[in-house]
Design an enzyme around this catalytic site. Structure first.
Site, PDB file in Angstrom:
ATOM      1  N   LEU A  33     -44.234  52.096  12.513  1.00 23.63           N
ATOM      2  CA  LEU A  33     -43.356  52.058  13.357  1.00 23.63           C
ATOM      3  C   LEU A  33     -42.755  53.674  12.589  1.00 23.63           C
ATOM      4  O   LEU A  33     -42.258  54.372  11.267  1.00 23.63           O
ATOM      5  CB  LEU A  33     -42.158  51.249  13.599  1.00 23.63           C
ATOM      6  CG  LEU A  33     -42.396  50.017  13.841  1.00 23.63           C
ATOM      7  CD1 LEU A  33     -41.439  48.982  13.711  1.00 23.63           C
ATOM      8  CD2 LEU A  33     -43.353  49.965  14.953  1.00 23.63           C
ATOM      9  N   HIS A  37     -41.834  54.752  18.811  1.00 24.64           N
ATOM     10  CA  HIS A  37     -42.183  53.089  19.260  1.00 24.64           C
ATOM     11  C   HIS A  37     -40.606  53.168  19.108  1.00 24.64           C
ATOM     12  O   HIS A  37     -40.304  52.252  20.002  1.00 24.64           O
ATOM     13  CB  HIS A  37     -42.600  52.273  17.679  1.00 24.64           C
ATOM     14  CG  HIS A  37     -44.226  53.445  17.272  1.00 24.64           C
ATOM     15  ND1 HIS A  37     -44.317  53.904  16.013  1.00 24.64           N
ATOM     16  CD2 HIS A  37     -45.435  52.615  17.623  1.00 24.64           C
ATOM     17  CE1 HIS A  37     -45.999  53.804  16.162  1.00 24.64           C
ATOM     18  NE2 HIS A  37     -46.355  53.274  17.744  1.00 24.64           N
TER      19      HIS A  37
HETATM   20  P1  AMP Z   1     -49.254  52.994  18.865  1.00 19.58           P
HETATM   21  O1  AMP Z   1     -48.929  51.539  17.669  1.00 19.58           O
HETATM   22  O2  AMP Z   1     -49.695  53.963  18.478  1.00 19.58           O
HETATM   23  O3  AMP Z   1     -49.947  51.867  19.943  1.00 19.58           O
HETATM   24  O4  AMP Z   1     -48.007  52.882  19.972  1.00 19.58           O
HETATM   25  C1  AMP Z   1     -47.740  52.090  20.377  1.00 19.58           C
HETATM   26  C2  AMP Z   1     -47.080  52.694  22.258  1.00 19.58           C
HETATM   27  O5  AMP Z   1     -45.968  53.881  21.243  1.00 19.58           O
HETATM   28  C3  AMP Z   1     -47.127  53.751  23.259  1.00 19.58           C
HETATM   29  O6  AMP Z   1     -47.268  52.950  24.460  1.00 19.58           O
HETATM   30  C4  AMP Z   1     -47.241  55.299  22.667  1.00 19.58           C
HETATM   31  O7  AMP Z   1     -47.059  55.710  23.501  1.00 19.58           O
HETATM   32  C5  AMP Z   1     -45.837  54.625  22.123  1.00 19.58           C
HETATM   33  N1  AMP Z   1     -46.129  56.295  21.366  1.00 19.58           N
HETATM   34  C6  AMP Z   1     -46.492  56.819  20.081  1.00 19.58           C
HETATM   35  N2  AMP Z   1     -46.485  57.600  19.261  1.00 19.58           N
HETATM   36  C7  AMP Z   1     -45.342  58.364  20.172  1.00 19.58           C
HETATM   37  C8  AMP Z   1     -44.386  59.108  20.666  1.00 19.58           C
HETATM   38  N3  AMP Z   1     -44.380  60.174  19.472  1.00 19.58           N
HETATM   39  N4  AMP Z   1     -43.627  59.571  21.223  1.00 19.58           N
HETATM   40  C9  AMP Z   1     -43.282  58.455  22.351  1.00 19.58           C
HETATM   41  N5  AMP Z   1     -44.099  57.172  22.712  1.00 19.58           N
HETATM   42  C10 AMP Z   1     -45.324  57.342  21.536  1.00 19.58           C
END
Ligand code: AMP
Length: 285
Positions: A33, A37
């Protein structure tokens, strides 16, 4: 905060929350995280009676030569961060519980998954929609929170929910960046100090595109060329794609109208990074 490892245990918690009339907010993640997240979790906390976050590195969405094995995993680091952001239930299932022997059901959104990341990562979005549909079935959220950083993923999930009449509201959340502009990503952990510096070219080229569009540039090809030229100046960067699309169908455009998305995928060394810029120009000429 409860940490839940098994589907059956989660089911019990969800049915109890439903009985109590609690609204459920859901934040699906692959863990490791960061503030991106956590911003989703905080938003969910403010809008729901029960906040569920999942951490599941989903093998279905990784290609054969991708980083499934290497993807960073650290529950002892993640759990206190999730708790501090207001998560009530942290669901961390095992692969065998999510995809038991004989598992055979997949969800696939067509067309918008054929371009951008879908073109360079065949099967990726099929893996994403399958796991998200399955998690929606388990968690039964009223609202689910997704980051605009993964803009295509967000569109694909919105389309799945619309097409399959899933009773969940998809809440898009803005991209969270490091102070120097790099979009936060669990994959940033792969970058060496020199690569971390080179990775700034993604945000820098998007800001350049934003300025040009604000200054009145409407020729999409000129924007593509400017962005690509800037990325090529960075020796450690290798372009996967530079897209100037309409932000909804994700089709490439010639002229920039009321709405535009500039989306990038760039390899920095072995690490593939994505970022995007979305602008609404309605009324701005
Ligand atoms: P992941 O763990 O990379 O699959 O991401 C999980 C969720 O967090 C997804 O909805 C991503 O779009 C969101 N997320 C990842 N990085 C960011 C960020 N820098 N800003 C906002 N949301 C993010």
């Amino acid at each position: 905060m409860q940490i839940v490892h098994y589907v059956e245990e989660l089911r019990g918690i969800i049915s109890e929350a439903k009985k109590q009339g609690k609204s459920i907010g859901f934040v699906p993640t692959m863990g490791y995280l960061h503030e991106g997240h956590l911003s989703l979790a905080r938003r969910a906390r403010g809008e729901n009676g029960l906040v569920v976050m999942s951490i599941f590195v989903n093998p279905l969405q990784f290609g054969v030569n991708e980083d499934y094995e290497d993807y960073p995993r650290d529950l002892s680091r993640d759990a206190p961060m999730a708790e501090a952001a207001g998560v009530d239930v942290l669901f961390c299932p095992g692969v065998a519980d999510m995809y038991p022997r004989g598992y055979a059901t997949f969800v696939e959104v067509e067309e918008i998954t054929a371009v951008l990341c879908g073109a360079s990562r065949p099967g990726h979005f099929r893996g994403v929609t399958t796991v998200v549909a399955k998690l929606f079935g388990l968690v039964q959220p009223d609202r689910a929170y997704f980051g605009q950083k993964d803009a295509q993923q967000l569109r694909v999930i919105e389309k799945m929910v619309e097409d399959l009449n899933m009773p969940v509201e998809i809440v898009p959340c803005p991209t969270v960046r490091e102070l120097d502009g790099l979009a936060m990503s669990s994959r940033n952990a792969y970058l060496s100090p020199r690569e971390r510096e080179a990775a700034l070219v993604l945000n820098r080229s998007l800001r350049r595109a934003e300025e040009a569009i604000r200054a009145g540039e409407r020729d999409a090809n000129r924007i593509r060329e400017q962005v690509a030229a800037m990325i090529r100046e960075e020796p450690l960067a290798e372009i996967d794609y530079v897209s100037v699309n309409d932000g909804v169908t994700l089709r490439e455009i010639e002229r920039i109208g009321d709405r535009v998305m500039v989306a990038l995928a760039v390899r920095i060394g072995m690490t593939r990074l994505i970022d995007n810029l979305q602008m609404n120009l309605g009324g701005e000429g």
